[in-house]
Design a protein around this motif. Structure first.
Motif, PDB file in Angstrom:
ATOM      1  N   ASP A 152       0.757  -1.237  -0.249  1.00 21.64           N
ATOM      2  CA  ASP A 152      -0.056  -0.091  -0.220  1.00 21.64           C
ATOM      3  C   ASP A 152       0.961   1.350  -0.005  1.00 21.64           C
ATOM      4  O   ASP A 152       0.569   2.047  -0.798  1.00 21.64           O
ATOM      5  CB  ASP A 152      -0.855  -0.093   1.204  1.00 21.64           C
ATOM      6  CG  ASP A 152      -1.908  -0.832   1.011  1.00 21.64           C
ATOM      7  OD1 ASP A 152      -2.382  -1.207  -0.231  1.00 21.64           O
ATOM      8  OD2 ASP A 152      -2.801  -1.310   1.735  1.00 21.64           O
ATOM      9  N   VAL A 212     -10.000   2.857   5.061  1.00 18.41           N
ATOM     10  CA  VAL A 212      -9.683   3.589   4.002  1.00 18.41           C
ATOM     11  C   VAL A 212     -10.288   4.876   3.786  1.00 18.41           C
ATOM     12  O   VAL A 212      -9.799   6.076   3.180  1.00 18.41           O
ATOM     13  CB  VAL A 212     -10.092   2.780   2.697  1.00 18.41           C
ATOM     14  CG1 VAL A 212     -10.036   3.415   1.434  1.00 18.41           C
ATOM     15  CG2 VAL A 212      -9.292   1.358   2.674  1.00 18.41           C
ATOM     16  N   GLN A 215      -8.450   7.580   5.466  1.00 18.59           N
ATOM     17  CA  GLN A 215      -7.088   7.650   5.110  1.00 18.59           C
ATOM     18  C   GLN A 215      -7.595   8.697   4.036  1.00 18.59           C
ATOM     19  O   GLN A 215      -6.613   9.784   3.757  1.00 18.59           O
ATOM     20  CB  GLN A 215      -6.517   6.164   4.200  1.00 18.59           C
ATOM     21  CG  GLN A 215      -6.006   5.501   5.224  1.00 18.59           C
ATOM     22  CD  GLN A 215      -5.463   4.064   4.161  1.00 18.59           C
ATOM     23  OE1 GLN A 215      -5.139   4.438   2.858  1.00 18.59           O
ATOM     24  NE2 GLN A 215      -5.590   2.910   4.810  1.00 18.59           N
ATOM     25  N   ARG A 216      -8.568   8.518   3.165  1.00 16.83           N
ATOM     26  CA  ARG A 216      -8.788   9.560   2.011  1.00 16.83           C
ATOM     27  C   ARG A 216      -9.054  10.749   2.622  1.00 16.83           C
ATOM     28  O   ARG A 216      -8.649  11.869   2.084  1.00 16.83           O
ATOM     29  CB  ARG A 216      -9.964   8.830   1.463  1.00 16.83           C
ATOM     30  CG  ARG A 216     -10.488   9.736   0.270  1.00 16.83           C
ATOM     31  CD  ARG A 216      -9.565   9.327  -0.988  1.00 16.83           C
ATOM     32  NE  ARG A 216      -9.434  10.498  -1.983  1.00 16.83           N
ATOM     33  CZ  ARG A 216      -8.795  10.778  -3.031  1.00 16.83           C
ATOM     34  NH1 ARG A 216      -7.878   9.601  -3.251  1.00 16.83           N
ATOM     35  NH2 ARG A 216      -8.811  11.712  -3.594  1.00 16.83           N
TER      36      ARG A 216
END
Ligand code: IPE
Ligand code: IPE
Ligand code: MG
Ligand code: MG
Ligand code: MG
Length: 348
Positions: A152, A212, A215-216
């Motif tokens: 990642d 996620v 994270q975004r």
């Protein structure tokens, strides 16, 4: 006492305050932990012309914002993830310094962090190769990251690095153009500068095991903060104090960079001033020694400085909104809000 005196004193006070506010971060525990880590990274003695420039640029007093963002991005979700995030923070700072060595060749810049640039102190060939070596050192650091996170991390690091190259190419292409729209300009700075700030934060979040969606949002916070950061860089290039800024003041004007100041001027300029702008764009420092002052005269006439500050504040506000979206306790986000605030008023 003229009212300008009070105004000047107040802005002087704000500048000193902002300077110390950012310095607080540079003296933080994270900054010290990062410095200790960096001191343990080994660069061979020979060949001197490959490794001395790397030691040189890393020893100059950069703000080290990006490694701090990696560590803060990790801490936001898991305090125990700060330590494992150190190699990623070094990778980001190495990449950043590599990009500066090459950027200074491309921009024909004489000064960096108040000292001669690498290509100036040595030569272009030395700067190209030592920059390349520093990029590879970034990958060596990435390889030391927690193994399960490496795929990642590599994905975002590689995508971001390519975007930085794309942004740098647009930046160079735009020098040759008379007109650049604000949208094209914002996209160029998003690529050359902002995505790396987003990437730094997201890498920290990945190492901390954040979901996620978080994270975004953190990435988006970084990208919008990064746009404001580059807008401030454009502003400082013209209005910065040469002592604190550490780079050649007026360099962007001399190389016809399309900055937020230029873009706004081009939007507002009256037909009667168009000829002067076109004339200035065709001049160098040799043919028009007063190119910088004359361009600054046009900026003053249309109050471009104020408009640029307004744009910077707009993107900082968007950044704050992205940070607010993240589902962690409010007090954990406070240092990121404070850092964003300090960066908005930075003088170096
Ligand atoms: C300079 O970055 C390059 C830009 C993206 C404007 P910084 O202003 O973070 O430079 P250092 O590392 O603190 O010198
Ligand atoms: C630099 O933008 C962006 C990268 C190094 C990728 P600038 O050219 O404006 O940065 P400075 O002003 O030289 O630091
Ligand atoms: Mg530059
Ligand atoms: Mg540049
Ligand atoms: Mg600049």
């Amino acid at each position: 006492m003229p009212s300008g005196f009070y105004k000047d004193s107040i802005s002087h006070f704000i500048l000193i305050f902002a300077y110390h506010f950012l310095a607080m971060f540079q003296e933080s525990v994270h900054a010290r932990v990062f410095q200790n880590y960096l001191e343990k990274v080994n660069f061979p003695q020979e060949p001197q012309h490959l490794y001395d420039p790397i030691r040189y640029i890393l020893s100059l007093s950069g703000k080290r914002i990006r490694p701090l963002l990696v560590l803060m991005g990790a801490e936001l979700f898991d305090e125990s993830a700060v330590e494992p995030a150190l190699p990623a923070s070094a990778a980001i700072e190495f990449f950043h310094n590599f990009s500066l060595i090459h950027d200074d060749i491309m921009d024909v810049a004489p000064l960096r962090r108040g000292k001669p640039t690498v290509h100036q102190k040595w030569n272009d060939n030395v700067a190209i190769l030592s920059g390349d070596a520093l990029l590879i050192k970034a990958y060596q650091e990435l390889a030391k990251c927690p193994t399960d996170k490496i795929p990642d991390l590599l994905r975002i690091f590689n995508a971001t690095s390519l975007e930085v190259c794309e942004g740098q190419q647009y930046d160079m292409d735009f020098e040759k153009r008379a007109q650049v729209s604000e949208t094209a300009y914002i996209d160029m700075i998003r690529l050359k500068t902002s995505v790396l700030l987003g990437c730094a934060l997201q890498m920290g979040a990945i190492i901390a095991g954040a979901d996620v969606r978080s994270q975004r949002s953190l990435y988006d916070f970084g990208v919008n903060l990064g746009i404001a950061f580059q807008l401030q860089d454009d502003i400082l290039d013209v209005y910065g104090n040469p002592k604190s800024f550490g780079k050649q003041v007026g360099g962007d004007i001399l190389s016809n960079k399309k900055t937020i100041l230029f873009v706004k001027l081009q939007e507002l300029i009256c037909p009667t001033d168009q000829d002067q702008l076109a004339y200035l764009l065709n001049q160098t420092i040799d043919t028009e020694p007063e190119k910088v002052e004359k361009m600054m005269g046009l900026y003053a006439k249309y109050d471009i400085h104020t408009l640029a500050i307004y744009q910077k504040e707009k993107f900082t506000t968007i950044a704050y909104e992205k940070l607010m979206e993240i589902q962690v306790e409010a007090d954990k986000k406070q240092t990121l809000f404070s850092l964003a605030d300090a960066l908005m008023h930075r003088v170096q």
